[in-house]
Design a protein around this motif. Structure first.
Motif, mmCIF file in Angstrom:
data_model
loop_
_atom_site.group_PDB
_atom_site.id
_atom_site.type_symbol
_atom_site.label_atom_id
_atom_site.label_comp_id
_atom_site.label_asym_id
_atom_site.label_seq_id
_atom_site.Cartn_x
_atom_site.Cartn_y
_atom_site.Cartn_z
ATOM 1 N N ALA A 40 0.934 -1.197 0.085
ATOM 2 C CA ALA A 40 -0.103 0.006 -0.139
ATOM 3 C C ALA A 40 0.782 1.360 0.008
ATOM 4 C CB ALA A 40 -0.885 0.038 1.052
ATOM 5 N N LEU A 41 0.426 2.086 -0.644
ATOM 6 C CA LEU A 41 1.048 3.604 -0.435
ATOM 7 C C LEU A 41 -0.140 4.478 0.479
ATOM 8 C CD1 LEU A 41 2.869 5.889 -1.591
ATOM 9 C CD2 LEU A 41 0.946 6.530 -3.281
ATOM 10 N N THR A 42 0.781 4.524 1.626
ATOM 11 C CA THR A 42 -0.046 5.160 2.898
ATOM 12 C C THR A 42 -0.196 6.845 2.523
ATOM 13 O OG1 THR A 42 0.594 3.209 4.099
ATOM 14 C CG2 THR A 42 -0.499 5.357 5.129
ATOM 15 N N VAL A 43 -1.129 7.468 2.648
ATOM 16 C CA VAL A 43 -1.286 8.687 2.308
ATOM 17 C C VAL A 43 -2.076 9.401 3.480
ATOM 18 C CG1 VAL A 43 -2.213 10.653 0.564
ATOM 19 C CG2 VAL A 43 -1.481 8.402 -0.301
ATOM 20 N N CYS A 44 -1.174 10.406 3.897
ATOM 21 C CA CYS A 44 -2.006 11.214 5.131
ATOM 22 C C CYS A 44 -2.591 12.246 4.408
ATOM 23 C CB CYS A 44 -1.014 11.651 5.991
ATOM 24 S SG CYS A 44 -0.386 10.624 7.342
ATOM 25 N N THR A 45 -4.003 12.782 4.840
ATOM 26 C CA THR A 45 -4.645 13.740 4.409
ATOM 27 C C THR A 45 -5.437 14.211 5.592
ATOM 28 O OG1 THR A 45 -5.758 14.598 2.375
ATOM 29 C CG2 THR A 45 -6.749 12.716 3.441
ATOM 30 N N HIS A 46 -6.143 15.339 5.421
ATOM 31 C CA HIS A 46 -7.083 16.086 6.451
ATOM 32 C C HIS A 46 -8.548 16.248 5.776
ATOM 33 C CE1 HIS A 46 -8.639 18.152 9.727
ATOM 34 N NE2 HIS A 46 -8.703 19.267 9.238
ATOM 35 N N PRO A 86 -5.215 15.148 11.756
ATOM 36 C CA PRO A 86 -5.261 16.820 11.813
ATOM 37 C C PRO A 86 -4.126 17.469 10.832
ATOM 38 C CG PRO A 86 -5.484 15.995 13.909
ATOM 39 C CD PRO A 86 -5.303 14.665 13.035
ATOM 40 N N PHE A 87 -4.353 18.544 10.354
ATOM 41 C CA PHE A 87 -3.298 19.233 9.370
ATOM 42 C C PHE A 87 -2.285 19.719 10.081
ATOM 43 C CE2 PHE A 87 -2.277 22.894 6.652
ATOM 44 C CZ PHE A 87 -1.891 21.883 5.704
ATOM 45 N N GLU A 88 -2.521 20.046 11.432
ATOM 46 C CA GLU A 88 -1.126 20.495 12.229
ATOM 47 C C GLU A 88 0.005 19.143 12.075
ATOM 48 O OE1 GLU A 88 1.652 22.306 13.922
ATOM 49 O OE2 GLU A 88 -0.386 23.149 13.647
ATOM 50 N N GLY A 89 -0.420 17.953 12.136
ATOM 51 C CA GLY A 89 0.597 17.081 12.152
ATOM 52 C C GLY A 89 1.121 16.781 10.832
ATOM 53 N N ILE A 90 0.224 17.085 10.000
ATOM 54 C CA ILE A 90 0.819 16.843 8.329
ATOM 55 C C ILE A 90 1.658 17.896 8.050
ATOM 56 C CG2 ILE A 90 0.210 16.962 6.100
ATOM 57 C CD1 ILE A 90 -2.324 15.697 6.484
ATOM 58 N N LYS A 91 1.487 19.366 8.460
ATOM 59 C CA LYS A 91 2.307 20.336 7.972
ATOM 60 C C LYS A 91 3.719 20.512 8.774
ATOM 61 C CE LYS A 91 1.513 24.640 10.525
ATOM 62 N NZ LYS A 91 1.292 25.934 10.767
ATOM 63 N N SER A 92 3.696 19.874 9.994
ATOM 64 C CA SER A 92 4.772 19.910 10.743
ATOM 65 C C SER A 92 5.739 18.711 10.709
ATOM 66 C CB SER A 92 4.593 19.908 12.327
ATOM 67 O OG SER A 92 3.882 18.536 12.629
#
Length: 269
Positions: A40-46, A86-92
């Motif tokens: 799998a390609l695991t993709v983080c999104t919000h 949450p977007f905070e964990g993505i952008k950080s």
């Protein structure tokens, strides 16, 4: 007290077995790219961030980013697995560093601060900010909001833009955790206007044509990019860039753009 040799050997074997298990959690795609989860390609999104990623009426996660990530997954000969976070964990960069996902695809603007903590793909979308207001209001600029409340989405470049102009324009910003909460705040008159990326605001107007309108656009020169762990997955980054280039060349990108954004890339949304 010294332990018997066979006890020590058993302990060593267990440690080695545990190490082997830990390493086996991930996998390698047909393209030789390491993935945090085999197959799998695991993709983080919000979610939600329509039209880039959101749940349709059937509960399936769909959107512009999802279609492009499907092309990457196809190239790697794996499936796409989506993680809503949450977007905070993505952008950080935290979600990438912790191994939660292989790639972040969340309508995310490339900027110097984020480039310090993650590696970005080639830009894949040009984005500006937009002011969303209730129909019939007279707020057509930031300056017209003097003494009023402007809603923002937490941790976004739209929020940064709004905060940077708040003192001069004389309005107060109110932050909301996600796009849906922001738009709901405008609908229920908790704020007088809302700011976020143009495509998501124009999409909202399409769904509510009589109740809301985009009254102003702000040219910020922003571009979206997909990101991977800083220095952690150059092969995946190269594959993403190859897929994006191929999609532009063979027309796939234009079709995906027309489906989710409308019009043609570089034209009016």
């Amino acid at each position: 007290m010294r332990r018997p040799a066979f006890v020590v050997l058993i302990a060593v074997a267990l440690v080695l077995a545990g190490t082997s298990c830990a390493k086996s959690k991930g996998g390698t795609s047909a393209a030789g790219v390491h993935l945090v989860k085999a197959g799998a390609l695991t993709v983080c999104t919000h979610l939600p961030y329509e039209p880039f990623q959101y749940k349709d009426d059937a509960g399936k996660i769909v959107g512009f980013d999802i279609d492009l990530m499907d092309l990457v997954a196809k190239k790697l000969k794996v499936r796409q697995s989506i993680v809503d976070t949450p977007f905070e964990g993505i952008k950080s960069g935290q979600d990438l560093n912790s191994g939660m996902c292989d790639v972040a695809a969340a309508g995310m603007t490339i900027n110097p601060e984020r480039q310090k903590v993650m590696d970005f793909s080639s830009p894949y979308f040009d984005a500006n900010q937009a002011l969303l207001v209730r129909s019939g209001s007279h707020y057509g600029s930031l300056e017209s909001l003097r003494g009023k409340k402007l809603g923002t989405q937490a941790a976004t470049t739209g929020e940064e833009y709004a905060n940077a102009h708040a003192k001069a324009a004389g309005y107060t910003t109110v932050s909301y955790k996600d796009l849906a909460a922001l738009q709901q705040a405008l609908a229920t008159r908790q704020v007088d206007a809302a700011i976020d990326d143009l495509p998501v605001m124009t999409t909202y107007v399409k769904h509510h044509p009589t109740g809301f309108t985009v009254s102003a656009q702000f040219s910020t020169g922003e571009q979206y990019g997909y990101s991977v762990k800083k220095g952690g997955n150059p092969k995946l980054l190269a594959t993403i860039n190859q897929v994006l280039a191929a999609a532009h060349k063979d027309g796939s990108y234009e079709k995906i753009y027309a489906r989710w954004i409308g019009g043609k890339p570089g034209g009016a949304s």
